[in-house]
Write a protein that holds these residues in place. Structure first.
Motif, short mmCIF file in Angstrom:
data_model
loop_
_atom_site.label_atom_id
_atom_site.label_comp_id
_atom_site.label_asym_id
_atom_site.label_seq_id
_atom_site.Cartn_x
_atom_site.Cartn_y
_atom_site.Cartn_z
N ALA A 1 -0.51 -2.44 -9.07
CA ALA A 1 -1.00 -3.44 -8.11
C ALA A 1 -0.52 -4.84 -8.52
O ALA A 1 -0.06 -5.61 -7.68
N TRP B 1 -3.58 5.32 5.44
CA TRP B 1 -3.05 6.25 4.45
C TRP B 1 -4.13 7.26 4.08
O TRP B 1 -5.31 6.92 4.00
N LEU C 1 -0.61 3.30 -3.02
CA LEU C 1 -1.30 4.54 -2.66
C LEU C 1 -0.40 5.76 -2.80
O LEU C 1 -0.88 6.88 -2.98
N TYR D 1 0.81 -1.22 0.00
CA TYR D 1 0.00 0.00 0.00
C TYR D 1 0.85 1.28 0.00
O TYR D 1 0.41 2.29 -0.55
N ASP D 2 2.04 1.26 0.58
CA ASP D 2 2.93 2.43 0.45
C ASP D 2 3.17 2.72 -1.02
O ASP D 2 3.06 3.86 -1.47
N ASP E 1 -5.49 -7.67 -3.36
CA ASP E 1 -4.21 -7.35 -2.74
C ASP E 1 -3.54 -8.63 -2.25
O ASP E 1 -4.00 -9.74 -2.54
#
Length: 125
Positions: free
Chosen positions: A85, A40, A23, A19-20, A110
């Motif tokens: 992704a 986030w 996003l 996700y770092d 994910d």
């Protein structure tokens, strides 16, 4: 109306890296970080996406029929984030493309199997 959405994870560090990177492409950064939870956001007062180790200590599972949709400005961003992704280890759930006359989306899961979609609204026709 939505403050934040939380997805369960079984590996906080691995999910955080996913996700770092994903996003971050939207300009989001970590707003809240605790031992079992990371959120986030893009700016204060806007909805956030978070991950957490389950409070009850049981394994995290994804919900059947549950999906988080992330909105972007254009089809190029949909394509780029969907590809990012998959590059990060996500699994395809539907390649980017038009779904209706003015809805363009790409779907993926994910690292923990949570289903997400990246979408934008386009001009009809």
């Amino acid at each position: 109306m939505i403050g934040y959405v939380t997805l369960g994870t079984n590996d906080l560090n691995k999910a955080a890296g996913f996700y770092d990177a994903l996003l971050g492409e939207l300009g989001a950064s970590r707003y809240v970080e605790m031992e079992t939870f990371i959120a986030w956001g893009i700016k204060p007062g806007t909805p956030m996406l978070s991950i957490a180790l389950p409070y009850d200590k049981n394994p995290a599972t994804f919900g059947n029929g549950t999906m988080i949709a992330l909105t972007v400005e254009n089809t190029e961003q949909v394509n780029s984030l969907y590809n990012k992704a998959l590059e990060l280890g996500g699994k395809d759930e539907g390649e980017p493309g038009p779904r209706t006359d003015n809805f363009y989306a790409g779907y993926f899961r994910d690292l923990d199997g949570n289903k997400l979609n990246i979408f934008c609204m386009t001009s009809a026709g």
